[in-house]
Design a protein around this motif. Structure first.
Motif, PDB file in Angstrom:
ATOM      1  N   MET A 383      -2.822  -8.908   3.177  1.00 50.79           N
ATOM      2  CA  MET A 383      -2.785  -9.018   4.420  1.00 50.79           C
ATOM      3  C   MET A 383      -2.775  -7.892   5.122  1.00 50.79           C
ATOM      4  O   MET A 383      -3.042  -7.817   6.427  1.00 50.79           O
ATOM      5  CB  MET A 383      -1.578 -10.140   4.723  1.00 50.79           C
ATOM      6  CG  MET A 383      -1.801 -11.412   4.317  1.00 50.79           C
ATOM      7  SD  MET A 383      -0.198 -12.467   4.403  1.00 50.79           S
ATOM      8  CE  MET A 383       0.020 -12.551   5.948  1.00 50.79           C
ATOM      9  N   LEU A 384      -2.355  -6.801   4.536  1.00 50.50           N
ATOM     10  CA  LEU A 384      -2.293  -5.584   5.336  1.00 50.50           C
ATOM     11  C   LEU A 384      -3.188  -4.527   4.685  1.00 50.50           C
ATOM     12  O   LEU A 384      -4.176  -4.271   5.474  1.00 50.50           O
ATOM     13  CB  LEU A 384      -0.775  -4.876   4.939  1.00 50.50           C
ATOM     14  CG  LEU A 384      -0.389  -3.566   5.612  1.00 50.50           C
ATOM     15  CD1 LEU A 384      -0.812  -3.749   7.152  1.00 50.50           C
ATOM     16  CD2 LEU A 384       0.657  -3.001   5.367  1.00 50.50           C
ATOM     17  N   PHE A 385      -3.385  -4.235   3.369  1.00 46.58           N
ATOM     18  CA  PHE A 385      -4.394  -3.326   2.955  1.00 46.58           C
ATOM     19  C   PHE A 385      -5.718  -3.973   3.083  1.00 46.58           C
ATOM     20  O   PHE A 385      -6.559  -3.134   3.326  1.00 46.58           O
ATOM     21  CB  PHE A 385      -3.917  -2.796   1.607  1.00 46.58           C
ATOM     22  CG  PHE A 385      -2.566  -2.172   1.500  1.00 46.58           C
ATOM     23  CD1 PHE A 385      -2.004  -1.315   2.503  1.00 46.58           C
ATOM     24  CD2 PHE A 385      -1.756  -1.946   0.300  1.00 46.58           C
ATOM     25  CE1 PHE A 385      -0.717  -0.657   2.386  1.00 46.58           C
ATOM     26  CE2 PHE A 385      -0.678  -1.391   0.228  1.00 46.58           C
ATOM     27  CZ  PHE A 385      -0.152  -0.715   1.218  1.00 46.58           C
ATOM     28  N   GLY A 386      -5.846  -5.158   2.477  1.00 49.04           N
ATOM     29  CA  GLY A 386      -7.270  -5.775   2.460  1.00 49.04           C
ATOM     30  C   GLY A 386      -7.630  -5.961   3.844  1.00 49.04           C
ATOM     31  O   GLY A 386      -8.839  -5.544   3.725  1.00 49.04           O
ATOM     32  N   GLU A 387      -6.981  -5.922   4.979  1.00 44.51           N
ATOM     33  CA  GLU A 387      -7.555  -5.963   6.293  1.00 44.51           C
ATOM     34  C   GLU A 387      -7.622  -4.797   7.058  1.00 44.51           C
ATOM     35  O   GLU A 387      -8.769  -4.601   7.500  1.00 44.51           O
ATOM     36  CB  GLU A 387      -6.585  -6.786   7.039  1.00 44.51           C
ATOM     37  CG  GLU A 387      -6.302  -8.399   7.049  1.00 44.51           C
ATOM     38  CD  GLU A 387      -7.724  -9.019   7.059  1.00 44.51           C
ATOM     39  OE1 GLU A 387      -8.396  -9.050   8.191  1.00 44.51           O
ATOM     40  OE2 GLU A 387      -8.064  -9.723   6.228  1.00 44.51           O
ATOM     41  N   GLU A 388      -7.076  -3.727   6.347  1.00 42.04           N
ATOM     42  CA  GLU A 388      -7.456  -2.231   6.778  1.00 42.04           C
ATOM     43  C   GLU A 388      -8.623  -1.989   6.062  1.00 42.04           C
ATOM     44  O   GLU A 388      -9.484  -1.439   6.739  1.00 42.04           O
ATOM     45  CB  GLU A 388      -6.008  -1.416   6.495  1.00 42.04           C
ATOM     46  CG  GLU A 388      -4.855  -1.614   7.401  1.00 42.04           C
ATOM     47  CD  GLU A 388      -3.830  -0.471   6.988  1.00 42.04           C
ATOM     48  OE1 GLU A 388      -2.706  -0.630   7.752  1.00 42.04           O
ATOM     49  OE2 GLU A 388      -4.001  -0.179   6.179  1.00 42.04           O
TER      50      GLU A 388
END
Length: 472
Positions: A383-388
């Motif tokens: 939810m954080l790194f993947g979206e970035e």
């Protein structure tokens, strides 16, 4: 690749010969039996090969070959596997999303029912705050710089450009309360696009200020940073002003790129060339170490971050105007925390390789400190790194917000805007170092660079903190 005693060694046959056997021509099918026989190290090297090849196919418009590469990667990548498998899953998703954008109607239809829940967004940010020492260290350094700049001041006004985490200012309230001369009257202006976040911040800080008996006001501004109206900050005569920016300024670069970005075609990287050979000829047991070895061998495509940015310093109109407006407020100190990475290159392949390096280190942090089965770890990665990663790889123009740049670029921008560097104090660095040591992992490091701080995993900088004041 790995010896019986657990040590690693570079071989000239296994992974490279394996990659050469598995060409990415349209007539080639995935040899499932060979893939299953790959050792972890060979699998990691082959995934790097496939990701680079896929990025080249995507950039050159060869979607058939890109599809074959994605199919092969899907046989190896996994969001709950080892570090290389996990990070490959998210880069694969990002590349596939970029392909889908070639058909806007299809892309919109597939994403039409997706919703972003604020509680989930806040949760994953909180998990990042807890699982890594970077934000906590940045808050410690920021607060110490503010304390030193505001010594003996009676009226203090702090502008928080992303008022999402009350813990930073609760700690500052406690430090101000311990001043020998007593606490000042404190006013915090918090900026965030969600009113609910600001309401939570206001309640938390008001409760702490009341407990400590500190005169306190909170001024909420519901706004995205790019739409902020400076006059709403309501800076008053007689106030000593401080500004805190945590992972915010880079997003403003998107609006300049929308008007000025170059559309030059991406040269195809020869997968049999020397640069690719250096990328593949790496033999350490985590992705971060694989890519760090790549850096040591000189294969990073953009060691000069200033040269690789798609915009010249003079072309950053939105950023320049914003920094000039902040300078016009005459802050006694402004503390800037940013990702210390170059994810603002003009080409897809350049951004992919740079992002592999930096997110490899972040994934390695979790691999070294958190169980692979941790639900919290999976949420941060997805939810954080993947979206970035998806934003860096899949998006262009104003849509691409994650335009992280290296510390030297921020130094140039702030210097041109009329700010002078304020060296972060030894005491602040000591506090941050002790905080990192509390994570019981020697790979977390603090490095001083010309009065600024780089927070590192191993020897790779991941986040920077710098303090500034207005030059007269």
């Amino acid at each position: 690749m790995f010896q019986d005693d657990g040590s690693s060694s570079v071989t000239s046959s296994s992974p490279l010969q394996f990659c050469s056997l598995m060409s990415l021509s349209p007539g080639f099918g995935s040899p499932h039996s060979l893939l299953k026989e790959l050792k972890s190290e060979e699998r990691g090297l082959y995934l790097i090969h496939l990701l680079l090849a896929c990025a080249n196919h995507v950039a050159s418009g060869n979607l058939e070959s890109a599809n074959i590469a994605l199919e092969q990667i899907s046989q190896l990548a996994s969001p709950d596997g080892d570090t290389m498998q996990r990070i490959s899953a998210y880069f694969t998703e990002a590349l596939a999303d970029r392909i889908l954008k070639s058909w806007p109607g299809l892309h919109k239809a597939l994403n039409s029912t997706k919703i972003s829940l604020l509680p989930e967004e806040l949760l994953v940010r909180k998990l990042f705050f807890e699982l890594f020492p970077f934000l906590k260290s940045a808050f410690v350094l920021t607060n110490q710089a503010i304390m030193e700049a505001m010594e003996s001041e009676k009226m203090v006004h702090i502008i928080d450009l992303n008022a999402a985490e009350p813990a930073q200012w609760i700690a500052l309230l406690q430090s101000l309360n311990a001043r020998p001369e007593g606490p000042p009257h404190l006013r915090i202006t918090g900026i965030h696009q969600h009113k609910e976040v600001l309401d939570l911040m206001a309640r938390s800080l008001a409760e702490e200020a009341e407990r400590l008996d500190i005169p306190f006001q909170f001024n909420p501004i519901v706004s995205k940073l790019e739409n902020l109206e400076i006059e709403k900050l309501r800076v008053k005569t007689g106030e000593a002003l401080a500004i805190s920016s945590v992972l915010q300024l880079h997003s403003l670069l998107a609006f300049d790129d929308e008007n000025h970005r170059r559309r030059s075609p991406l040269p195809f990287m020869n997968m049999n060339g020397p640069n690719s050979h250096r990328v593949l000829l790496m033999s350490q047991n985590t992705l971060g170490e694989l890519l760090e070895k790549d850096l040591a061998n000189g294969s990073s495509p953009s060691t000069d971050s200033a040269a690789s940015s798609p915009l010249s310093l003079n072309a950053s109109v939105k950023m320049d105007n914003f920094l000039n407006a902040l300078w016009g407020l005459s802050p006694k100190v402004m503390v800037v925390t940013e990702q210390d990475s170059n994810h603002n290159g003009s080409t897809l392949l350049e951004r992919l390789v740079e992002a592999l390096h930096s997110y490899a280190a972040l994934f390695d942090c979790l691999e070294s400190t958190v169980s692979r089965t941790s639900v919290e770890r999976l949420k941060v990665e997805k939810m954080l790194f993947g979206e970035e990663i998806k934003n860096i790889i899949s998006c262009e123009g104003a849509e691409r917000k994650e335009r992280h740049e290296k510390l030297d670029k921020w130094i140039q921008k702030l210097d041109l805007a009329g700010f002078g560097n304020v060296p972060l104090s030894y005491y602040g660095r000591l506090q941050a170092k002790r905080l990192m040591q509390g994570y019981n992992c020697d790979a977390y490091k603090i490095r001083e660079e010309n009065g600024c701080i780089a927070m590192c995993w191993q020897d790779r900088p991941l986040f920077s903190v710098s303090a500034w004041k207005c030059r007269k």
